[in-house]
Design a protein around this motif. Structure first.
Motif, short mmCIF file in Angstrom:
data_model
loop_
_atom_site.label_atom_id
_atom_site.label_comp_id
_atom_site.label_asym_id
_atom_site.label_seq_id
_atom_site.Cartn_x
_atom_site.Cartn_y
_atom_site.Cartn_z
N ILE A 1 -21.01 3.60 29.75
CA ILE A 1 -22.37 4.14 29.92
C ILE A 1 -22.32 5.62 30.25
N ILE A 2 -21.42 6.01 31.14
CA ILE A 2 -21.31 7.42 31.53
C ILE A 2 -20.90 8.28 30.32
N CYS A 3 -19.92 7.80 29.57
CA CYS A 3 -19.48 8.56 28.39
C CYS A 3 -20.58 8.66 27.35
N SER A 4 -21.32 7.55 27.16
CA SER A 4 -22.43 7.56 26.19
C SER A 4 -23.52 8.53 26.62
N GLN B 1 -9.46 -7.52 21.89
CA GLN B 1 -8.92 -6.84 23.06
C GLN B 1 -9.69 -5.56 23.36
N ILE B 2 -10.03 -4.83 22.29
CA ILE B 2 -10.81 -3.59 22.49
C ILE B 2 -12.18 -3.92 23.05
N TRP B 3 -12.80 -4.98 22.53
CA TRP B 3 -14.13 -5.37 23.02
C TRP B 3 -14.08 -5.78 24.49
N LEU B 4 -13.07 -6.55 24.87
CA LEU B 4 -12.94 -6.95 26.27
C LEU B 4 -12.71 -5.75 27.18
N HIS B 5 -11.93 -4.79 26.69
CA HIS B 5 -11.67 -3.58 27.48
C HIS B 5 -12.98 -2.81 27.73
N LEU B 6 -13.80 -2.71 26.69
CA LEU B 6 -15.09 -2.04 26.85
C LEU B 6 -16.02 -2.84 27.76
N PHE C 1 -23.18 11.14 28.56
CA PHE C 1 -22.68 12.51 28.39
C PHE C 1 -22.74 12.95 26.93
N LEU C 2 -22.38 12.01 26.04
CA LEU C 2 -22.41 12.32 24.61
C LEU C 2 -23.84 12.61 24.15
N VAL C 3 -24.79 11.79 24.59
CA VAL C 3 -26.20 12.01 24.23
C VAL C 3 -26.69 13.34 24.77
N PHE C 4 -26.32 13.65 26.02
CA PHE C 4 -26.72 14.91 26.64
C PHE C 4 -26.16 16.11 25.86
N ALA C 5 -24.87 16.00 25.49
CA ALA C 5 -24.22 17.11 24.77
C ALA C 5 -24.87 17.32 23.40
N VAL C 6 -25.17 16.21 22.72
CA VAL C 6 -25.82 16.33 21.41
C VAL C 6 -27.21 16.93 21.55
N THR C 7 -27.94 16.51 22.59
CA THR C 7 -29.29 17.04 22.83
C THR C 7 -29.25 18.54 23.10
N VAL C 8 -28.32 18.97 23.95
CA VAL C 8 -28.18 20.40 24.26
C VAL C 8 -27.85 21.19 23.00
N TYR C 9 -26.95 20.64 22.18
CA TYR C 9 -26.57 21.33 20.94
C TYR C 9 -27.76 21.48 20.01
N VAL C 10 -28.52 20.40 19.84
CA VAL C 10 -29.67 20.44 18.93
C VAL C 10 -30.73 21.41 19.44
N MET C 11 -30.93 21.43 20.77
CA MET C 11 -31.99 22.29 21.34
C MET C 11 -31.61 23.76 21.36
#
Length: 469
Positions: free
Chosen positions: A43-46, A30-35, A48-58
């Motif tokens: 995709i948008i959440c991913s 059910q979780i997989w179908l929801h995703l 944003f997460l990548v962007f936030a991690v990149t900003v933090y690291v930089m």
């Protein structure tokens, strides 16, 4: 209490793992179908997460590592024993009997031993305090420390991107930093700084400046050179407050190699944790307590005020008030806060709680400014004789080497084999202005002394028993 957040996080993670393990396959489907049907959101959440991690690291502060350091050890012919010091003082003809007796008493009570060093020009009769001999002293100590540093680390001068030199009383043109650049043919785009007039605490200021530069410049090395020059700053008058530096200050220099390269963590000795700087210059009494001036007959020297220890105490209190919350465990902070509230709200006679900094630090490098300075900090911080041993022995063996003294002390701890992985070191220094500055380091491994260290030939003789004044 220090690991409270970690201890709370572990049960939460365990609960999540248990919950997932108890889910049946239908729930997971059910979780997989929801995703699957909300792909855009995923995709948008991913992203944003990548962007936030990149900003933090930089943008996060880069770690600053102390790869190695070297302390200059003068040749034995520059040693000055008490008797030689007094004989030379008499032969110069500049001091009256009262001044000679005063210097003798200061020497006996100073905590200095018989093996400290004075520059070549002051061993001559008459002394030769010229610009040329002052340059010779500067070259001898700075180049000696740097040669040893380069030999121990394998770093070539061309690898250095930042150079910070501090010397309070000798500031020639071209500068001391330019002398180093010329000697080692450092690269043309090096960021070089020359700090003058900042007293015995300038070594920590230089470390702080190098740290800030290492946050800006990527993948480079910084060298900090801390020294003081005595040749042209010997006092030849009879004013008592200006004679004290003659009895305390001696030849010394330290060269420190810092890096912001991640790969250097594996060979570095320490990681810089905190730098806290306190300046009391707005107060006139603090500003004047260490003051370079001319006496009544026009002879220049540095005057030490009788208010020096009181001013240093206030500066120390301000400094540790800022440093305490950064390093003390929560239990110590709570006790301090509780007594402060009780004093303010209930009973003004309640004694303020003095935090036990032994919970925060394993080793203490207190500036070897004099016996009284070490005694006062030992009492106020409730330290044991072992905690101040490095400071007392450095004062005994090398005297007050100004801003480099905290490095001779760190070398003493290493030479004794006491520095273990994870140990924290508090370097604390006082300087004219008036300033109290602290640097906190964490050992990244069990630290052994580097070759050609300042204690290499004499550590087996220490600690020595000091005679009470």
């Amino acid at each position: 209490m220090t690991h409270l957040f970690t201890l709370c996080l572990i049960p939460l993670m365990c609960a999540i793992v248990v919950q997932v393990s108890q889910m049946n396959p239908d729930d997971i489907n059910q979780i997989w179908l929801h995703l699957h049907y909300n792909l855009v959101s995923v995709i948008i959440c991913s992203a944003f997460l990548v962007f936030a991690v990149t900003v933090y690291v930089m943008t996060r502060p880069r770690s600053v590592y102390l790869v190695d350091y070297s302390c200059y050890r003068p040749p034995s012919h520059l040693q000055v024993r008490y008797r030689k010091f007094m004989d030379h003082s008499k032969l110069t003809g500049d001091f009256d009997e009262s001044s000679l007796e005063f210097q003798r008493k200061i020497l006996e009570r100073s905590g200095l031993g018989e093996e400290t060093y004075l520059p070549e020009a002051l061993h001559d009769i008459p002394p030769r305090p010229s610009m040329a001999t002052a340059r010779e002293e500067a070259e001898q100590v700075m180049f000696g420390a740097l040669d040893s540093l380069f030999n121990n680390t394998g770093i070539t001068p061309k690898d250095i991107g930042i150079l910070v030199v501090n010397c309070s009383l000798f500031n020639p043109t071209p500068s001391l930093s330019a002398m180093i650049i010329n000697k080692y043919k450092l690269r043309g785009n090096i960021k070089s700084f020359n700090l003058g007039g900042m007293g015995c605490s300038a070594g920590v200021i230089a470390i702080d400046l190098a740290k800030d530069m290492l946050q800006v410049l990527r993948n480079t090395y910084a060298v900090v050179v801390s020294t003081e020059n005595i040749t042209q700053n010997w006092y030849f008058g009879n004013k008592k407050s200006m004679l004290i530096p003659n009895c305390l200050f001696r030849v010394g220099c330290a060269a420190v190699l810092l890096s912001n390269k991640g790969k250097d963590r594996w060979r570095a000795k320490y990681k810089l944790v905190h730098v806290v700087r306190t300046h009391r210059g707005a107060d006139d009494k603090a500003f004047k307590c260490v003051y370079q001036e001319q006496d009544d007959i026009g002879k220049t020297g540095v005057s030490l005020s009788k208010d020096l220890m009181a001013v240093a105490g206030v500066a120390l209190k301000t400094n540790i008030t800022t440093l305490g919350p950064l390093v003390l465990p929560i239990s110590e902070q709570f006790l301090f806060f509780a007594t402060l509230v009780a004093k303010k709200l209930f009973n003004p006679k309640v004694k303020p709680y003095i935090p036990d900094f032994k919970f925060a630090f394993d080793h203490f490098c207190i500036h070897a400014g004099g016996r009284a300075v070490i005694d006062e900090l030992e009492k106020n911080l409730q330290l044991t004789p072992l905690h101040v041993e490095a400071s007392r022995m450095t004062l005994h063996r090398y005297g007050n080497t100004s801003s480099s003294s905290i490095w001779y002390e760190l070398a003493y701890i290493e030479a004794k084999g006491r520095m273990r992985k994870g140990n924290r070191v508090w370097q604390i220094a006082f300087g004219s202005g008036f300033k109290c500055n602290s640097a906190v380091w964490m050992a990244l491994r069990n630290v052994k002394p580097s070759s050609n260290g300042p204690w290499e030939d004499c550590i087996h003789q220490y600690p020595v028993k000091l005679v009470d004044p």
